[in-house]
Design a protein around this motif. Structure first.
Motif, PDB file in Angstrom:
ATOM      1  N   ASN A 134     -30.450  19.007  51.785  1.00 22.90           N
ATOM      2  CA  ASN A 134     -31.445  18.170  52.450  1.00 22.90           C
ATOM      3  C   ASN A 134     -32.569  17.911  51.449  1.00 22.90           C
ATOM      4  O   ASN A 134     -33.087  18.850  50.848  1.00 22.90           O
ATOM      5  N   ASN A 170     -24.172  16.775  52.032  1.00 26.66           N
ATOM      6  CA  ASN A 170     -23.975  18.189  51.705  1.00 26.66           C
ATOM      7  C   ASN A 170     -22.480  18.451  51.524  1.00 26.66           C
ATOM      8  O   ASN A 170     -21.727  18.443  52.494  1.00 26.66           O
ATOM      9  N   ARG A 213     -35.092  12.381  57.752  1.00 24.93           N
ATOM     10  CA  ARG A 213     -34.992  13.831  57.948  1.00 24.93           C
ATOM     11  C   ARG A 213     -34.201  14.531  56.848  1.00 24.93           C
ATOM     12  O   ARG A 213     -34.331  15.744  56.689  1.00 24.93           O
ATOM     13  N   ARG A 259     -24.153  14.951  66.731  1.00 25.18           N
ATOM     14  CA  ARG A 259     -25.007  14.236  65.781  1.00 25.18           C
ATOM     15  C   ARG A 259     -25.870  15.178  64.942  1.00 25.18           C
ATOM     16  O   ARG A 259     -26.402  14.783  63.907  1.00 25.18           O
ATOM     17  N   LEU A 294     -25.697  29.477  61.497  1.00 22.71           N
ATOM     18  CA  LEU A 294     -24.828  28.554  60.749  1.00 22.71           C
ATOM     19  C   LEU A 294     -23.457  29.201  60.633  1.00 22.71           C
ATOM     20  O   LEU A 294     -23.290  30.183  59.909  1.00 22.71           O
ATOM     21  N   HIS A 329     -28.427  23.389  45.369  1.00 16.83           N
ATOM     22  CA  HIS A 329     -27.457  22.977  46.380  1.00 16.83           C
ATOM     23  C   HIS A 329     -28.057  21.797  47.139  1.00 16.83           C
ATOM     24  O   HIS A 329     -29.229  21.822  47.534  1.00 16.83           O
ATOM     25  N   ILE A 388     -35.613  20.050  51.818  1.00 15.82           N
ATOM     26  CA  ILE A 388     -35.543  21.428  51.314  1.00 15.82           C
ATOM     27  C   ILE A 388     -35.825  21.420  49.813  1.00 15.82           C
ATOM     28  O   ILE A 388     -36.597  22.239  49.300  1.00 15.82           O
ATOM     29  N   CYS A 417     -21.987  27.407  51.221  1.00 19.19           N
ATOM     30  CA  CYS A 417     -22.704  26.537  50.271  1.00 19.19           C
ATOM     31  C   CYS A 417     -23.142  27.281  49.015  1.00 19.19           C
ATOM     32  O   CYS A 417     -23.445  26.649  48.006  1.00 19.19           O
ATOM     33  N   THR A 472     -27.373   8.088  66.624  1.00 19.96           N
ATOM     34  CA  THR A 472     -28.270   8.356  65.504  1.00 19.96           C
ATOM     35  C   THR A 472     -28.600   7.027  64.833  1.00 19.96           C
ATOM     36  O   THR A 472     -28.186   5.967  65.310  1.00 19.96           O
ATOM     37  N   GLY A 475     -30.209  23.761  62.886  1.00 20.01           N
ATOM     38  CA  GLY A 475     -30.707  23.222  61.616  1.00 20.01           C
ATOM     39  C   GLY A 475     -32.143  23.592  61.292  1.00 20.01           C
ATOM     40  O   GLY A 475     -32.446  23.972  60.153  1.00 20.01           O
ATOM     41  N   ASN A 476     -33.044  23.489  62.305  1.00 19.11           N
ATOM     42  CA  ASN A 476     -34.455  23.728  61.965  1.00 19.11           C
ATOM     43  C   ASN A 476     -34.711  25.187  61.581  1.00 19.11           C
ATOM     44  O   ASN A 476     -35.573  25.468  60.752  1.00 19.11           O
TER      45      ASN A 476
HETATM   46  N1  ACO Z   1     -29.965  11.548  64.905  1.00 16.30           N
HETATM   47  C1  ACO Z   1     -30.984  11.420  65.755  1.00 16.30           C
HETATM   48  N2  ACO Z   1     -31.598  12.475  66.328  1.00 16.30           N
HETATM   49  C2  ACO Z   1     -31.155  13.705  65.996  1.00 16.30           C
HETATM   50  C3  ACO Z   1     -30.082  13.905  65.093  1.00 16.30           C
HETATM   51  C4  ACO Z   1     -29.479  12.763  64.550  1.00 16.30           C
HETATM   52  N3  ACO Z   1     -28.455  12.844  63.677  1.00 16.30           N
HETATM   53  N4  ACO Z   1     -29.870  15.236  64.955  1.00 16.30           N
HETATM   54  C5  ACO Z   1     -30.778  15.844  65.734  1.00 16.30           C
HETATM   55  N5  ACO Z   1     -31.546  14.934  66.350  1.00 16.30           N
HETATM   56  C6  ACO Z   1     -32.643  15.164  67.293  1.00 16.30           C
HETATM   57  C7  ACO Z   1     -32.532  16.486  68.013  1.00 16.30           C
HETATM   58  O1  ACO Z   1     -31.647  16.379  69.119  1.00 16.30           O
HETATM   59  C8  ACO Z   1     -33.961  16.708  68.424  1.00 16.30           C
HETATM   60  O2  ACO Z   1     -34.215  15.949  69.563  1.00 16.30           O
HETATM   61  P1  ACO Z   1     -35.151  16.517  70.748  1.00 16.30           P
HETATM   62  O3  ACO Z   1     -36.510  16.698  70.102  1.00 16.30           O
HETATM   63  O4  ACO Z   1     -35.087  15.424  71.747  1.00 16.30           O
HETATM   64  O5  ACO Z   1     -34.541  17.819  71.175  1.00 16.30           O
HETATM   65  C9  ACO Z   1     -34.767  16.120  67.272  1.00 16.30           C
HETATM   66  O6  ACO Z   1     -33.844  15.250  66.573  1.00 16.30           O
HETATM   67  C10 ACO Z   1     -35.330  17.138  66.313  1.00 16.30           C
HETATM   68  O7  ACO Z   1     -34.326  18.072  65.954  1.00 16.30           O
HETATM   69  P2  ACO Z   1     -34.558  19.152  64.813  1.00 16.30           P
HETATM   70  O8  ACO Z   1     -33.295  19.949  64.652  1.00 16.30           O
HETATM   71  O9  ACO Z   1     -35.812  19.916  65.074  1.00 16.30           O
HETATM   72  O10 ACO Z   1     -34.793  18.201  63.543  1.00 16.30           O
HETATM   73  P3  ACO Z   1     -35.167  18.568  62.063  1.00 16.30           P
HETATM   74  O11 ACO Z   1     -36.338  17.817  61.629  1.00 16.30           O
HETATM   75  O12 ACO Z   1     -35.190  20.058  61.844  1.00 16.30           O
HETATM   76  O13 ACO Z   1     -33.936  17.973  61.242  1.00 16.30           O
HETATM   77  C11 ACO Z   1     -31.939  18.806  60.158  1.00 16.30           C
HETATM   78  C12 ACO Z   1     -32.612  18.444  61.488  1.00 16.30           C
HETATM   79  C13 ACO Z   1     -31.829  17.550  59.336  1.00 16.30           C
HETATM   80  C14 ACO Z   1     -30.567  19.369  60.487  1.00 16.30           C
HETATM   81  C15 ACO Z   1     -32.781  19.838  59.421  1.00 16.30           C
HETATM   82  O14 ACO Z   1     -33.168  20.873  60.275  1.00 16.30           O
HETATM   83  C16 ACO Z   1     -32.050  20.456  58.247  1.00 16.30           C
HETATM   84  O15 ACO Z   1     -31.669  19.795  57.316  1.00 16.30           O
HETATM   85  N6  ACO Z   1     -31.888  21.767  58.289  1.00 16.30           N
HETATM   86  C17 ACO Z   1     -31.258  22.491  57.205  1.00 16.30           C
HETATM   87  C18 ACO Z   1     -29.818  22.378  57.330  1.00 16.30           C
HETATM   88  C19 ACO Z   1     -29.199  22.799  56.075  1.00 16.30           C
HETATM   89  O16 ACO Z   1     -29.811  22.808  55.051  1.00 16.30           O
HETATM   90  N7  ACO Z   1     -27.961  23.148  56.162  1.00 16.30           N
HETATM   91  C20 ACO Z   1     -27.233  23.426  55.046  1.00 16.30           C
HETATM   92  C21 ACO Z   1     -27.553  24.751  54.353  1.00 16.30           C
HETATM   93  S1  ACO Z   1     -26.294  25.761  54.485  1.00 16.30           S
HETATM   94  C22 ACO Z   1     -24.933  24.812  54.332  1.00 16.30           C
HETATM   95  O17 ACO Z   1     -24.963  23.849  53.633  1.00 16.30           O
HETATM   96  C23 ACO Z   1     -23.689  25.211  54.971  1.00 16.30           C
END
Ligand code: ACO
Length: 324
Positions: free
Chosen positions: A254, A281, A39, A154, A197, A251, A257, A115, A31, A216-217
């Motif tokens: 991200n 988080n 992101r 990651r 999740l 909360h 969000i 969360c 990463t 995540g997405n």
């Molecule tokens: N570094 C580099 N690349 C990464 C990483 C990383 N850390 N993580 C994922 N990627 C890659 C993926 O493998 C994917 O690659 P690919 O296109 O080759 O398959 C690409 O990045 C895109 O992945 P997405 O999951 O679509 O990325 P997105 O823009 O959705 O971002 C994230 C991911 C940050 C997790 C986002 O979806 C998010 O924040 N979601 C909400 C999560 C959340 O809020 N959770 C907490 C709420 S509930 C709780 O707290 C328990």
């Protein structure tokens, strides 16, 4: 029957000293600092060192909240700890904390809503105070999320951190709408989304603690919709408009969000408290951590109308409206 209002008499928080930067994580998994910042908005997170547990973090935050309230632990007759990362399967972190603080009255227990845990715990304590079942409560959100992460994944390990936040609530005569206190709480859940999740272990399934797994997405999409719904519902029930609310304490999952919800409800971003850059988080700890930060830096003042909200695994989600 007399109804009481739960007032926030004090607030405190605690973060372990050790900071893990995006650069350090970049040497552990594939990463980069720029990917994580773009992101998520996260720059760093705090990590509890070996041997430091959720109860240790909870104790520090609770002591600070008691100091802020000027209340002795002897007067506390309710402790509700929101956590998904307890020291033990049992006893609860709540009872561990009760013993450490020297509180001997009333009840202590944990609430598990990931969360959304702090909002759930606040709601439980508010209802118990309203019914006269407790007079002085400590509500804590405390987590060592670092212990349930897969540090080779990651997609999740870059997002979370450790910490704790606490509020002391005292029961007051109900007063009018303008008097300080919790004006309402709103809790929701929908268990159909558990696979988006979850943690892949537990005492009665695998016999292990397990590790956090997330799509995540997909979580992202549900988060913006459900959080916005809980905010408009709680404001509507309290008879206030979104514009009348002084501060929003979300909360901290991200930054995107936070911005998505603000855009959907036309909330100016300067009214949204954001600490996700510094803490990542911290699950149930994130709302009281962010609230405390904004009280300490002088943004949230006594008399302000504050809306807290969260969404977490389950899914669970909800909101709390308070006149601080
Ligand atoms: N570094 C580099 N690349 C990464 C990483 C990383 N850390 N993580 C994922 N990627 C890659 C993926 O493998 C994917 O690659 P690919 O296109 O080759 O398959 C690409 O990045 C895109 O992945 P997405 O999951 O679509 O990325 P997105 O823009 O959705 O971002 C994230 C991911 C940050 C997790 C986002 O979806 C998010 O924040 N979601 C909400 C999560 C959340 O809020 N959770 C907490 C709420 S509930 C709780 O707290 C328990």
């Amino acid at each position: 029957m007399t109804e009481f209002k739960a007032r926030i008499a004090g607030i405190g928080s605690y973060l372990p000293e050790r900071i893990l930067t995006n650069e350090e994580i970049s040497s552990m998994v594939d990463t980069s600092d720029s990917w994580i910042r773009e992101r998520t908005g996260i720059r760093q997170r705090h990590i509890a060192p070996d041997g430091v547990t959720t109860a240790d973090l909870a104790e520090q935050a609770a002591r600070r909240a008691l100091d802020d309230a000027g209340i002795s632990a002897e007067d506390v007759d309710l402790i509700v700890v929101a956590t998904t990362t307890p020291d033990f399967t049992f006893p609860s972190v709540g009872t561990l904390l009760q013993a450490r603080l020297g509180a001997t009255q009333g009840a202590a227990f944990d609430v598990q809503a990931v969360c959304t845990g702090f909002v759930y715990a606040l709601s439980v304590a508010d209802n118990m105070i309203a019914r006269g079942q407790a007079k002085t409560a400590i509500v804590v959100g405390a987590e060592t999320m670092s212990r349930i992460l897969d540090w080779t994944d990651r997609t999740t390990c870059v997002l979370f951190g450790d910490g704790a936040g606490a509020m002391v609530l005292t029961g007051q005569d109900a007063g009018d709408e303008a008097s300080p206190g919790i004006m309402g709480t709103y809790l929701r859940s929908d268990g159909r989304f558990k696979d988006l999740l979850h943690v892949d272990g537990g005492p009665s399934s695998t016999g292990t603690v397990g590790q956090l797994r997330m799509i995540g997405n997909q979580v992202f999409r549900h988060a913006v919709t459900n959080i916005a719904e809980s905010m408009t519902t709680i404001a509507g029930r309290a008879g206030v408009t979104i514009e009348e609310i002084d501060w929003f304490v979300p909360h901290q999952a991200n930054q995107r969000i936070l911005e998505g919800v603000a855009r959907k409800l036309s909330i100016p971003t300067e009214k949204v408290i954001s600490t996700v850059a510094d803490h990542g988080n911290t699950s149930a700890a994130s709302v009281p951590l962010a609230f405390d930060r904004a009280v300490q830096d002088g943004r949230i003042k006594r008399g302000d109308l504050v809306l807290m909200e969260a969404l977490g695994g389950g899914f669970t989600w909800g909101a709390a409206l308070v006149r601080y």
